[in-house]
Design a protein around this motif. Structure first.
Motif, PDB file in Angstrom:
ATOM      1  N   ASP A 167     -17.868   7.788   0.668  1.00 47.29           N
ATOM      2  CA  ASP A 167     -17.460   7.553  -0.718  1.00 47.29           C
ATOM      3  C   ASP A 167     -16.118   6.824  -0.694  1.00 47.29           C
ATOM      4  OD1 ASP A 167     -16.934   7.602  -3.416  1.00 47.29           O
ATOM      5  OD2 ASP A 167     -17.654   9.646  -3.694  1.00 47.29           O
ATOM      6  N   ASN A 168     -16.174   5.491  -0.651  1.00 48.02           N
ATOM      7  CA  ASN A 168     -14.973   4.690  -0.418  1.00 48.02           C
ATOM      8  C   ASN A 168     -13.927   4.845  -1.510  1.00 48.02           C
ATOM      9  OD1 ASN A 168     -16.334   3.738   1.816  1.00 48.02           O
ATOM     10  ND2 ASN A 168     -17.112   1.938   0.768  1.00 48.02           N
ATOM     11  N   GLY A 169     -14.354   5.001  -2.761  1.00 46.37           N
ATOM     12  CA  GLY A 169     -13.406   5.156  -3.855  1.00 46.37           C
ATOM     13  C   GLY A 169     -12.527   6.374  -3.684  1.00 46.37           C
ATOM     14  N   VAL A 170     -13.130   7.485  -3.254  1.00 43.86           N
ATOM     15  CA  VAL A 170     -12.366   8.716  -3.041  1.00 43.86           C
ATOM     16  C   VAL A 170     -11.471   8.583  -1.811  1.00 43.86           C
ATOM     17  CG1 VAL A 170     -12.525  11.194  -2.597  1.00 43.86           C
ATOM     18  CG2 VAL A 170     -14.142  10.109  -4.158  1.00 43.86           C
ATOM     19  N   ILE A 171     -11.972   7.953  -0.747  1.00 40.06           N
ATOM     20  CA  ILE A 171     -11.183   7.799   0.482  1.00 40.06           C
ATOM     21  C   ILE A 171      -9.911   7.013   0.201  1.00 40.06           C
ATOM     22  CG2 ILE A 171     -11.148   6.780   2.786  1.00 40.06           C
ATOM     23  CD1 ILE A 171     -14.172   7.304   2.927  1.00 40.06           C
ATOM     24  N   VAL A 172     -10.045   5.884  -0.484  1.00 35.71           N
ATOM     25  CA  VAL A 172      -8.876   5.058  -0.790  1.00 35.71           C
ATOM     26  C   VAL A 172      -7.950   5.782  -1.765  1.00 35.71           C
ATOM     27  CG1 VAL A 172      -8.097   2.884  -1.809  1.00 35.71           C
ATOM     28  CG2 VAL A 172     -10.106   2.907  -0.323  1.00 35.71           C
ATOM     29  N   GLY A 173      -8.514   6.408  -2.785  1.00 38.45           N
ATOM     30  CA  GLY A 173      -7.704   7.115  -3.782  1.00 38.45           C
ATOM     31  C   GLY A 173      -6.916   8.265  -3.193  1.00 38.45           C
ATOM     32  N   MET A 174      -7.571   9.067  -2.337  1.00 41.67           N
ATOM     33  CA  MET A 174      -6.873  10.189  -1.706  1.00 41.67           C
ATOM     34  C   MET A 174      -5.822   9.692  -0.723  1.00 41.67           C
ATOM     35  SD  MET A 174      -8.025  12.929  -3.087  1.00 41.67           S
ATOM     36  CE  MET A 174      -7.473  14.223  -1.988  1.00 41.67           C
ATOM     37  N   THR A 175      -6.099   8.572  -0.049  1.00 40.55           N
ATOM     38  CA  THR A 175      -5.099   7.995   0.857  1.00 40.55           C
ATOM     39  C   THR A 175      -3.844   7.613   0.093  1.00 40.55           C
ATOM     40  OG1 THR A 175      -6.810   7.132   2.339  1.00 40.55           O
ATOM     41  CG2 THR A 175      -4.632   6.100   2.448  1.00 40.55           C
ATOM     42  N   LEU A 176      -4.011   6.948  -1.048  1.00 40.44           N
ATOM     43  CA  LEU A 176      -2.862   6.585  -1.872  1.00 40.44           C
ATOM     44  C   LEU A 176      -2.118   7.828  -2.341  1.00 40.44           C
ATOM     45  CD1 LEU A 176      -1.161   4.529  -3.451  1.00 40.44           C
ATOM     46  CD2 LEU A 176      -2.827   4.689  -5.294  1.00 40.44           C
ATOM     47  N   PHE A 177      -2.850   8.837  -2.754  1.00 37.70           N
ATOM     48  CA  PHE A 177      -2.246  10.082  -3.239  1.00 37.70           C
ATOM     49  C   PHE A 177      -1.412  10.736  -2.135  1.00 37.70           C
ATOM     50  CE2 PHE A 177      -2.724  14.729  -4.138  1.00 37.70           C
ATOM     51  CZ  PHE A 177      -1.969  14.761  -5.303  1.00 37.70           C
ATOM     52  N   TYR A 178      -1.984  10.853  -0.936  1.00 42.06           N
ATOM     53  CA  TYR A 178      -1.259  11.451   0.180  1.00 42.06           C
ATOM     54  C   TYR A 178      -0.040  10.609   0.559  1.00 42.06           C
ATOM     55  CZ  TYR A 178      -5.208  14.607   1.031  1.00 42.06           C
ATOM     56  OH  TYR A 178      -6.181  15.571   0.916  1.00 42.06           O
ATOM     57  N   ALA A 179      -0.209   9.284   0.574  1.00 35.70           N
ATOM     58  CA  ALA A 179       0.890   8.395   0.975  1.00 35.70           C
ATOM     59  C   ALA A 179       2.064   8.501   0.005  1.00 35.70           C
ATOM     60  CB  ALA A 179       0.390   6.950   1.057  1.00 35.70           C
ATOM     61  N   THR A 221       3.866  11.748   0.502  1.00 38.35           N
ATOM     62  CA  THR A 221       4.607  11.766   1.767  1.00 38.35           C
ATOM     63  C   THR A 221       5.943  11.041   1.638  1.00 38.35           C
ATOM     64  OG1 THR A 221       2.551  11.866   3.052  1.00 38.35           O
ATOM     65  CG2 THR A 221       4.536  11.118   4.190  1.00 38.35           C
ATOM     66  N   VAL A 222       5.907   9.811   1.130  1.00 41.89           N
ATOM     67  CA  VAL A 222       7.165   9.051   1.033  1.00 41.89           C
ATOM     68  C   VAL A 222       8.099   9.691   0.008  1.00 41.89           C
ATOM     69  CG1 VAL A 222       6.080   6.909   1.771  1.00 41.89           C
ATOM     70  CG2 VAL A 222       6.196   7.419  -0.663  1.00 41.89           C
ATOM     71  N   THR A 223       7.544  10.276  -1.055  1.00 40.12           N
ATOM     72  CA  THR A 223       8.385  10.964  -2.046  1.00 40.12           C
ATOM     73  C   THR A 223       9.084  12.162  -1.424  1.00 40.12           C
ATOM     74  OG1 THR A 223       6.900  10.265  -3.833  1.00 40.12           O
ATOM     75  CG2 THR A 223       8.418  12.075  -4.301  1.00 40.12           C
ATOM     76  N   SER A 224       8.346  12.928  -0.620  1.00 41.26           N
ATOM     77  CA  SER A 224       8.939  14.122   0.005  1.00 41.26           C
ATOM     78  C   SER A 224      10.036  13.740   0.989  1.00 41.26           C
ATOM     79  CB  SER A 224       7.848  14.930   0.715  1.00 41.26           C
ATOM     80  OG  SER A 224       7.295  14.206   1.798  1.00 41.26           O
ATOM     81  N   ILE A 225       9.881  12.622   1.695  1.00 42.25           N
ATOM     82  CA  ILE A 225      10.919  12.183   2.637  1.00 42.25           C
ATOM     83  C   ILE A 225      12.198  11.805   1.885  1.00 42.25           C
ATOM     84  CG2 ILE A 225      11.547  10.389   4.289  1.00 42.25           C
ATOM     85  CD1 ILE A 225       8.608  10.314   5.134  1.00 42.25           C
ATOM     86  N   ILE A 226      12.043  11.058   0.796  1.00 44.40           N
ATOM     87  CA  ILE A 226      13.220  10.653   0.007  1.00 44.40           C
ATOM     88  C   ILE A 226      13.909  11.875  -0.596  1.00 44.40           C
ATOM     89  CG2 ILE A 226      13.967   9.376  -2.035  1.00 44.40           C
ATOM     90  CD1 ILE A 226      11.728   7.374  -1.443  1.00 44.40           C
ATOM     91  N   LEU A 227      13.122  12.793  -1.160  1.00 46.23           N
ATOM     92  CA  LEU A 227      13.711  14.002  -1.748  1.00 46.23           C
ATOM     93  C   LEU A 227      14.379  14.861  -0.685  1.00 46.23           C
ATOM     94  CD1 LEU A 227      10.958  15.057  -4.329  1.00 46.23           C
ATOM     95  CD2 LEU A 227      13.153  13.958  -4.785  1.00 46.23           C
ATOM     96  N   GLY A 228      13.795  14.883   0.527  1.00 45.64           N
ATOM     97  CA  GLY A 228      14.415  15.633   1.618  1.00 45.64           C
ATOM     98  C   GLY A 228      15.769  15.067   1.992  1.00 45.64           C
ATOM     99  N   ASP A 229      15.875  13.735   2.027  1.00 38.23           N
ATOM    100  CA  ASP A 229      17.169  13.092   2.318  1.00 38.23           C
ATOM    101  C   ASP A 229      18.210  13.447   1.255  1.00 38.23           C
ATOM    102  OD1 ASP A 229      16.036  11.979   4.540  1.00 38.23           O
ATOM    103  OD2 ASP A 229      15.758   9.981   3.656  1.00 38.23           O
ATOM    104  N   ILE A 230      17.771  13.402  -0.010  1.00 40.25           N
ATOM    105  CA  ILE A 230      18.699  13.723  -1.109  1.00 40.25           C
ATOM    106  C   ILE A 230      19.165  15.173  -1.007  1.00 40.25           C
ATOM    107  CG2 ILE A 230      18.897  13.969  -3.610  1.00 40.25           C
ATOM    108  CD1 ILE A 230      16.911  11.652  -3.873  1.00 40.25           C
ATOM    109  N   LEU A 231      18.228  16.070  -0.718  1.00 40.26           N
ATOM    110  CA  LEU A 231      18.557  17.488  -0.629  1.00 40.26           C
ATOM    111  C   LEU A 231      19.519  17.757   0.525  1.00 40.26           C
ATOM    112  CD1 LEU A 231      17.930  20.105  -2.079  1.00 40.26           C
ATOM    113  CD2 LEU A 231      15.996  20.464  -0.540  1.00 40.26           C
ATOM    114  N   MET A 232      19.336  17.049   1.641  1.00 40.24           N
ATOM    115  CA  MET A 232      20.264  17.209   2.768  1.00 40.24           C
ATOM    116  C   MET A 232      21.669  16.768   2.400  1.00 40.24           C
ATOM    117  SD  MET A 232      18.702  16.489   6.532  1.00 40.24           S
ATOM    118  CE  MET A 232      18.675  14.730   6.294  1.00 40.24           C
TER     119      MET A 232
END
Length: 525
Positions: free
Chosen positions: A485-497, A500-511
């Motif tokens: 199901d390519n639509g779900v694969i691409v959509g979930m990849t974007l969601f995870y990505a 991930t990048v949001t959590s890294i930025i927020l982690g830097d700010i919190l540090m």
């Protein structure tokens, strides 16, 4: 800091696009596109030319090709008044073979071929297949003409991100309607117009309600901006991935609903989800007429359970909180009592969790919990808080071990540092040294992982959710991969990505908040 954040966000967005592009190459180019028919029962029932046409239709639906039947080409000419009905009827009657076409058919087939070949399409003509005895076409053996071309990666990427976010507006409805515009009310008519519940409603928009309030968290909701991660063709056919993750599940939840017509009844209809359907408010439909006053008649239903993301986040966030509450004091205790009983006991636990495969101890906890009378699977029809216990424990215990291990290491590293020895020789008490120096410095790397833990709870836990049959978001990606199901694969990849990048930025700010000495900007020399 501001410059750093802007640069980091821009680089993160670029990384997200690259990741989605790589996944698109993998699913659309590296995998055999015929695999989508492996679990398709309709594919085995179509025959002859109809099977090839069905393949093209499915490949277009899954995003592999752009497919244009000859009949659609003629219909477009008719809509544009280039040809009339008589010409359309004559041009559509092509023969079983090209050499048998009459002049009208040959003329428009030639125009169709020239136009689409100039755009890079391939033209396919399937000759008719007749039965020898009856001289009639076999089932699905009618002649076909169509054009197709593979969708380039850059076009697919552009279309995906261009359609990712849509904003509703009063010009969404193309038909002529009265009173096109926006209205604001303090008393939502869905509650009978008597309950204080502010809402912004549109006419000419896709959704009737653009903003509204209700008794469900986060209490203020909106339909103005819609996120479209991609449609599913296996998990929920034709439904967007984001909608699948965020819609409530379970049995219908009835409540008193006041329809626009004034009718009040117990119903599960969610009037706040009403969307425009042209011509739906017809006199021939008494059910619609008794409830609605316009074409905003398409509504979803309220369900008693949480959404997929709701179940995953509930389990995940409780597990995260439990992990930090247990791991921080235990990790500190292991470091302060190095090589003593608590340290040895904690090390045994860490080694056990690290060495034993996660699937093994999850099944172990499930078996032990079942013996103790705890629910081992989720039941949305008869929910109880006890069904959360085993999944939360299964998620929390490995996180506790990981946090204990690293906090112990960071604490011991800090305790052996020269500045600690200097502070001790300067007369500071052990308590001051511990709180102001050792713990403050040792906790910084742990703090960096908090945003990732919190945001990661939204994605769910694949193994845990499958073992305990949790109706969460964790197993959506694996199910989509198994079903191609390519639509779900691409959509979930974007969601995870994005998470991930949001959590890294927020982690830097919190540090940087925890330790002002940490700076992410280069200083001029």
């Amino acid at each position: 800091m501001t410059k750093y954040l802007i640069n980091r966000i821009l680089r993160s967005l670029f990384s997200v696009v690259i990741v989605v592009g790589i996944v698109m190459v993998m699913v659309y180019s590296c995998l055999d596109r015929n695999l989508i028919f492996a679990a398709d029962s309709n594919y085995s029932h179509v025959k002859s030319n109809a099977k090839e046409v069905y393949m093209m239709q499915q490949w277009e639906k899954y995003g592999y090709v752009d497919y244009v039947p000859y009949s659609d080409y003629l219909m477009q000419l008719k809509r544009e008044d280039v040809i009339d009905q008589a010409t359309y009827d004559a041009a559509i009657k092509f023969a079983n073979k090209a050499e048998n076409d009459d002049e009208t058919v040959a003329e428009y087939v030639k125009k169709f071929t020239e136009e689409y070949e100039s755009k890079g399409y391939k033209i396919v003509r399937l000759d008719g297949k007749m039965k020898a005895k009856t001289k009639k076409y076999q089932d699905g053996g009618e002649p076909r003409i169509y054009a197709y071309k593979d969708i380039p990666l850059i076009v697919r990427l552009w279309n995906y991100f261009a359609d990712l976010i849509s904003v509703d507006n009063i010009h969404y409805v193309q038909e002529d309607i009265e009173n096109r515009g926006i209205t604001f009310t303090l008393y939502d008519p869905a509650y009978g117009g008597e309950k204080f519940s502010p809402a912004i409603m549109g006419n000419g928009t896709q959704y009737k309600y653009l903003f509204y309030c209700n008794d469900s968290f986060p209490y203020i909701h909106q339909n103005l901006v819609t996120i479209q991660l991609g449609k599913s063709y296996s998990i929920r056919q034709g439904i967007d991935v984001f909608q699948t993750m965020t819609e409530s599940q379970g049995s219908f939840y009835n409540s008193a609903v006041t329809y626009p017509s004034g009718l009040v009844e117990e119903s599960a209809d969610n009037l706040h989800s009403a969307t425009y359907v042209a011509g739906s408010f017809a006199e021939s439909n008494p059910i619609i007429h008794s409830r609605f006053v316009d074409d905003y008649t398409n509504v979803t239903t309220n369900k008693a359970g949480l959404s997929k993301m709701g179940y995953s986040f509930t389990i995940g966030i409780i597990a995260v909180i439990l992990s930090y509450v247990l791991a921080i004091p235990l990790g500190i205790g292991m470091a302060l009592r190095k090589d003593k009983f608590l340290d040895h006991l904690g090390t045994v636990y860490i080694v056990f969790i690290t060495a034993v495969p996660s699937l093994a101890y999850i099944f172990l906890f499930k078996a032990l919990g079942g013996k103790m009378g705890l629910p081992t699977t989720f039941d949305m029809e008869n929910p109880t808080w006890l069904m959360y216990v085993l999944p939360i424990i299964s998620l929390a215990l490995p996180s506790v071990a990981n946090l204990m291990k690293w906090l112990r290491r960071y604490m011991i590293d800090q305790m052996n540092s020269d500045y600690v020895k200097f502070a001790r020789s300067g007369g500071l008490s052990e308590g001051e040294i511990f709180t102001k120096h050792i713990l403050k410095n040792a906790i910084i790397p742990i703090v960096h992982g908090i945003p990732a833990s919190v945001l990661g709870a939204m994605t769910g836990a694949i193994i845990t959710e499958r073992v305990y049959v949790v109706p969460g978001a964790g197993n959506m990606l694996t199910r989509a991969i198994n079903a191609y199901d390519n639509g779900v694969i691409v959509g979930m990849t974007l969601f995870y990505a994005v998470l991930t990048v949001t959590s890294i930025i927020l982690g830097d700010i919190l540090m940087s908040v925890m330790d002002p000495r940490i700076s992410f900007t280069a200083k001029e020399r």
